[in-house]
Scaffold this motif. Structure first.
Motif, PDB file in Angstrom:
ATOM      1  N   LEU A 141     -44.863 -41.078 122.212  1.00 50.97           N
ATOM      2  CA  LEU A 141     -44.281 -39.845 121.678  1.00 50.97           C
ATOM      3  C   LEU A 141     -43.577 -40.116 120.350  1.00 50.97           C
ATOM      4  CD1 LEU A 141     -44.415 -37.200 123.390  1.00 50.97           C
ATOM      5  CD2 LEU A 141     -41.934 -37.403 123.613  1.00 50.97           C
ATOM      6  N   LEU A 142     -42.811 -41.239 120.350  1.00 51.45           N
ATOM      7  CA  LEU A 142     -42.103 -41.645 119.132  1.00 51.45           C
ATOM      8  C   LEU A 142     -43.082 -41.890 117.998  1.00 51.45           C
ATOM      9  CD1 LEU A 142     -39.393 -44.246 120.059  1.00 51.45           C
ATOM     10  CD2 LEU A 142     -39.127 -42.190 118.739  1.00 51.45           C
ATOM     11  N   LEU A 143     -44.139 -42.631 118.329  1.00 47.37           N
ATOM     12  CA  LEU A 143     -45.152 -42.924 117.312  1.00 47.37           C
ATOM     13  C   LEU A 143     -45.742 -41.629 116.785  1.00 47.37           C
ATOM     14  CD1 LEU A 143     -47.034 -45.986 118.822  1.00 47.37           C
ATOM     15  CD2 LEU A 143     -45.713 -45.940 116.739  1.00 47.37           C
ATOM     16  N   GLY A 144     -45.910 -40.657 117.699  1.00 45.41           N
ATOM     17  CA  GLY A 144     -46.452 -39.370 117.291  1.00 45.41           C
ATOM     18  C   GLY A 144     -45.568 -38.669 116.283  1.00 45.41           C
ATOM     19  N   THR A 145     -44.250 -38.639 116.537  1.00 46.93           N
ATOM     20  CA  THR A 145     -43.368 -37.930 115.617  1.00 46.93           C
ATOM     21  C   THR A 145     -43.364 -38.583 114.245  1.00 46.93           C
ATOM     22  OG1 THR A 145     -41.569 -39.204 116.561  1.00 46.93           O
ATOM     23  CG2 THR A 145     -41.745 -36.910 117.246  1.00 46.93           C
ATOM     24  N   PHE A 146     -43.581 -39.884 114.178  1.00 48.01           N
ATOM     25  CA  PHE A 146     -43.604 -40.552 112.870  1.00 48.01           C
ATOM     26  C   PHE A 146     -45.016 -40.667 112.306  1.00 48.01           C
ATOM     27  CE2 PHE A 146     -39.288 -42.261 113.607  1.00 48.01           C
ATOM     28  CZ  PHE A 146     -38.776 -42.001 112.359  1.00 48.01           C
ATOM     29  N   ASN A 147     -45.979 -39.979 112.936  1.00 50.52           N
ATOM     30  CA  ASN A 147     -47.357 -40.001 112.455  1.00 50.52           C
ATOM     31  C   ASN A 147     -47.986 -41.393 112.472  1.00 50.52           C
ATOM     32  OD1 ASN A 147     -48.593 -37.646 111.968  1.00 50.52           O
ATOM     33  ND2 ASN A 147     -47.592 -37.302 109.994  1.00 50.52           N
ATOM     34  N   LEU A 148     -47.621 -42.199 113.455  1.00 52.44           N
ATOM     35  CA  LEU A 148     -48.141 -43.568 113.488  1.00 52.44           C
ATOM     36  C   LEU A 148     -49.074 -43.793 114.676  1.00 52.44           C
ATOM     37  CD1 LEU A 148     -44.881 -45.512 112.693  1.00 52.44           C
ATOM     38  CD2 LEU A 148     -46.876 -45.454 111.247  1.00 52.44           C
TER      39      LEU A 148
END
Lengths: 230, 202, 223
Positions: B113-120
């Motif tokens: 989810l975190l990676l998603g918010t940072f577009n990673l």
């Protein structure tokens, strides 16, 4: 009382007082020693070449003494944060290297008439040669690093590692020597020394120590001035 | 509560900074500004005791940090301006390593989810060396949320970031401050956050 | 418990880095083989001569090729600051150095063990000498890792003179070479000499973390 051993300004004060008398006393003792060496008896086996011993033995002894002084001051300056130790290390290392080199060269000159070669892979010779290399590395280290603090601490740590390693190296070289050349050992083992030879040896050792001390004092004084100006 | 008392640092007898006094209360965000080469990064490192100070004391929650250094580190996240991720490891491996080091409670879904918010998210199995500078910076900043520590110390966090990421970062800062967290960072950029204390450091 | 997880995580990262850099290891091994070939080209193919000096050559070249891998010991981790991050997670520099030494031992030195039996074939070494070689290398490579740690951490401070680190390794590996090669020539009991080697390894395991950590702290504070 022993403040001059760790405090540069006290050291400077004491050095200014004792330097001139010390030079005077040293020259007297040195001349006396050389005279004693001149009149000392010849060895029935080795002839005149035995007199190389009066240079060889004191310089070997001083080479070891210098290293132990450096070890002592390295512990002092790393553990108790006394910067005077760094000054001593830098000032004294070339002196130790010189004495080690003197020991090696005189030993080699002594060896040529005695054993027929300049160099024998004898345990003692080899470990002294390795000690000379350690001294050379210490001098290299003092030329390598730009940052003064880094340089001084590195040298101190290296001296400590070296002082732990020197006995191991000495021991292993001894063992290696018995492994490869059992024959030459008996010839090199130290025979009991006659009193007529012991006297000049002791005087010469004292003279050498004092000469080393004078050079050390001069170098330490110069080092203190350099540190003040930076 | 972080209290910095009369901190000074010298390098080869040159004064880098002298008598710095900073106090950071809970829920406070502080920015250090200054010219290039004025010693901002060094100050952060001295505060973290990575570099030893010439004189002065630092107190974390009333205790001298020198005596409780790992206690202090345990509640601190430090993000330097270098890329601390290993270039030859994938994004996911790097995150896993940081997670293991900091006893993070997040599970794999949270990380995705975190990676998603940072577009990673699309890069999770790519080696870090193929990422752009801004993307690596975002990866580094993920540690803030991953480690869940109280005190955040950041060196130039806004470098290389695009506008969207800067907004996300500002929002993260505000959330952390609202949760009684403490933030200390250096930057030349002025983030639009209310109640930001600016220390001019020259 | 958490501490063990941290150490486990550390080793997992090291193993992953090892597998991504596996060509480095192979190039070291190839260097080792090639230098052995060059030695044989220089000496000629007199079988008896090669048999007598084989172990000595193998050991000296192992030493030289292990110096090749030294630059990677700390440099990368130091330059990108991950050493500080690991330290801040609660691992003291001394323990960090110790873990690094163990991982270097596992991932860089031990793979050389595979190459040793192959190399001994080239020199027609008798079987018991091959066994001795493998046993001494197993202990000796730990010493080499410790020395490597000391010299690599010293090189962090030193951006101009890279040969200095190699000199340090060579200097302090004199006892290692003497005992490892000497085991084959000694008449005394093998087990005593192996105990001696283990003793030296333990001494170095004591010195290396302390001195490397001191060098690393110096390097970090003067970056």
């Amino acid at each position: 009382m022993f403040g001059f051993l760790i405090n540069p300004s006290k050291f400077n004060k004491l050095a200014d007082i004792i330097l001139r008398p010390l030079v005077f006393i040293t020259s007297i003792i040195l001349i006396m020693g050389l005279f004693l060496v001149y009149v000392s008896p010849l060895d029935y086996q080795q002839g005149l070449t035995v007199k190389i011993m009066y240079i060889h033995v004191p310089s070997a002894w001083l080479a070891l003494l210098t290293y132990s002084i450096m070890t002592f001051y390295s512990i002092l300056c790393l553990a108790f944060k006394i910067p005077f130790g760094f000054i001593i290390n830098k000032a004294v290392a070339p002196i130790g290297a010189t004495f080690t080199l003197l020991c090696l060269v005189s030993g080699s000159l002594w060896g040529k008439p005695m054993w027929g070669t300049w160099w024998v892979w004898d345990a003692r010779l080899t470990s002294v040669a390795i000690m000379f290399l350690i001294y050379v590395i210490i001098i290299f280290l003092s030329q390598t690093f730009e940052n003064r603090e880094v340089r001084e601490k590195t040298i101190a740590i290296f001296i400590l590692i070296g002082s732990i390693n020197l006995p191991i190296i000495k021991f292993s070289v001894d063992w290696w020597n018995t492994l490869h050349q059992p024959a030459s050992i008996s010839k090199l083992s130290s025979p009991s020394i006659d009193v007529s030879m012991l006297q000049p040896l002791i005087v010469m050792t004292i003279a050498f120590s004092l000469v080393g001390l004078i050079i050390a004092i001069l170098r330490i004084k110069a080092e203190i001035i350099i540190r003040k100006n930076h | 509560m972080l209290l910095i008392n009369d901190l000074s640092f010298y390098r080869n007898n040159n004064v880098i900074f002298d008598n710095v006094n900073i106090s950071l209360a809970n829920g406070q965000i502080t920015q250090i500004k200054g010219k290039n080469g004025s010693g901002k990064t060094t100050l952060l490192k001295v505060i973290l005791n990575i570099i030893e100070a010439r004189s002065g004391e630092i107190f974390w929650e009333g205790k001298n940090i020198k005596k409780n250094i790992f206690n202090f580190y345990n509640q601190t996240t430090f993000i330097s301006d270098q890329y601390t991720s290993s270039r030859k490891l994938t994004v996911y491996d790097n995150i896993n390593f940081w997670k293991g080091l900091s006893y993070s409670q997040l599970n794999d879904n949270d990380i995705l989810l975190l990676l998603g918010t940072f577009n990673l998210k699309k890069y999770q199995n790519t080696e870090t060396m193929y990422l752009s500078a801004g993307e690596i910076k975002k990866l580094e900043l993920l540690r803030l949320i991953l480690e869940q520590k109280k005190l955040w110390i950041l060196d130039e966090p806004y470098n290389h970031l695009d506008n969207l990421s800067i907004e996300i970062l500002n929002q993260t800062f505000i959330d952390h401050v609202n949760n009684e967290g403490i933030i200390l960072f250096t930057s030349h950029y002025n983030p639009p956050i209310n109640k930001i204390d600016v220390i001019d450091f020259n | 418990m958490f501490f063990i997880i941290k150490i486990f995580v550390f080793f997992r990262r090291e193993s992953k880095l090892f597998f991504t850099n596996i060509t480095d290891l192979f190039s070291n091994i190839v260097f080792f083989f090639l230098s052995i070939f060059i030695f044989v080209f220089a000496l000629g193919t007199d079988e008896q001569l090669l048999k007598t000096i084989g172990v000595g050559i193998i050991w000296s070249l192992l030493l030289l090729s292990s110096i090749l891998s030294l630059r990677k010991f700390y440099e990368e981790d130091f330059n990108n600051g991950i050493l500080v991050i690991i330290h801040m997670s609660g691992i003291s520099y001394e323990l960090l150095v110790f873990l690094k030494i163990i991982s270097h031992f596992l991932f860089v030195q031990l793979p050389f063990l595979i190459s040793l039996p192959i190399v001994s074939i080239f020199f027609n070494l008798p079987t018991n000498e091959v066994y001795n070689l493998i046993i001494t290398f197993f202990i000796g490579s730990l010493i080499l890792s410790c020395l490597g740690s000391i010299s690599a951490s010293m090189n962090l401070l030193n951006k101009t003179n890279f040969s200095l680190g190699g000199i340090v390794v060579l200097l302090f590996s004199i006892p290692l070479i003497i005992f490892s090669v000497g085991i084959n020539n000694a008449e005394s009991e093998l087990i005593y000499l192996i105990n001696l080697l283990i003793g030296i390894a333990l001494i170095f395991l004591g010195i290396a973390p302390w001195s490397s950590a001191a060098f690393i702290k110096l390097a970090i504070s003067n970056k």
